[in-house]
Enzyme design. Structure first.
Site: not given
Length: 308
Positions: A288, A279, A253, A162, A185, A256
């Site tokens: 994806y 994730h 982004h 990120r 995150k 990524r």
């Protein structure tokens, strides 16, 4: 709209947010969004019932109340995606509050989230991703800043970082080795492989950078030596994509997204890609697969002798 909310409700909300921040490892941005969404909900109930909503009224929320709130949101032209986010925050708060206060939150938890079409990631092609890195480097006059921008963009595409993770690297992370420990995150830690091309890009930048790299200082520095702002990378990316004739979706982004999509197209394992991206849920990574299916159908329609 923030009307008179009872002190008890304010205290409960603040306690829940503290609990969420401390025990659930939610980011500051997530906690801020939670607070705004739940506060808006309680404010709506205050206006709807024409009286402050303490803990007892909150425990008596009905299906009718929830329908009225959802209708209120639609009347404000709030997009279904945003409505779903607000409802999710309210449900999370109510699960906690119901357990704490001992009531049944069925009316809230049974409220259906509005349907919306999930936006698929918009990756670049491999050639476009490489061209973006090369062109980003040309957007500033100082060679060290161009090398810096190329190094950041290479980390986004080469490691799937990120933008906040790339700009959060410190001097203590240097020199880069064949892997990099990233705190992403929700303070979730992951180990990311670093390709030789990414190491070389960072080394080229460090050779030219006029600032020293102490352990606690940012690796990527602005013109005056402070931590580089993500808005700068967004701006040089925008200028580069305009030069290349790429769509507006070619953002930092998107690099990524491209990392993940190209790995998947090359036969990468979905679980492994989930770990590389950091994730929390596999369902996020599964988007994806839809991108890859779109790509396969485009190839099929263009190349199959009976297509069309």
């Amino acid at each position: 709209m923030t009307l008179d909310i009872s002190q008890a409700a304010r205290h409960a909300l603040a306690t829940w947010l503290d609990h969420t921040r401390a025990l659930k490892d939610r980011s500051d941005n997530t906690v801020t969004a939670y607070r705004a969404d739940v506060m808006d909900f309680i404010s709506f109930l205050t206006a709807h019932h024409a009286e402050p909503q303490g803990l007892a009224p909150l425990a008596r929320v009905t299906t009718s109340d929830m329908r009225a709130w959802m209708a209120h949101l639609r009347g404000q032209d709030i997009a279904p995606r945003s409505m779903a986010r607000k409802l999710s925050a309210v449900k999370t708060f109510y699960r906690w509050l119901a357990e704490r206060e001992g009531f049944e939150p069925t009316a809230v938890l049974a409220t259906r989230s509005p349907k919306f079409q999930k936006k698929l990631p918009r990756p670049l092609t491999e050639d476009a991703a490489r061209a973006m890195i090369d062109t980003v480097e040309l957007q500033t006059q100082d060679s060290w800043q161009g090398a810096r921008d190329a190094a950041v963009t290479t980390l986004l595409y080469g490691c799937g970082l990120r933008i906040s993770e790339a700009l959060g690297l410190k001097g203590r992370d240097l020199p880069l080795t064949d892997s990099l420990r990233i705190l992403g995150k929700g303070k979730k830690e992951r180990l990311v492989p670093v390709l030789p091309i990414a190491r070389r890009a960072v080394e080229s930048y460090l050779t030219l950078c006029p600032y020293s790299m102490s352990p606690d200082e940012a690796v990527f520095r602005g013109a005056r030596g402070g931590t580089l702002n993500g808005r700068h990378i967004a701006k040089v990316t925008e200028r580069a994509r305009m030069q290349l004739g790429l769509p507006a979706t070619a953002t930092p982004h998107a690099m990524r997204h491209s990392f993940a999509t190209h790995l998947l197209q090359a036969g990468g394992d979905l679980r492994a890609i989930q770990e590389l991206l950091g994730h929390a849920s596999l369902s996020t990574t599964q988007s994806y697969t839809a991108v890859d299916q779109v790509h396969l159908m485009q190839v099929y329609e263009a190349c199959h002798p009976k297509a069309g």
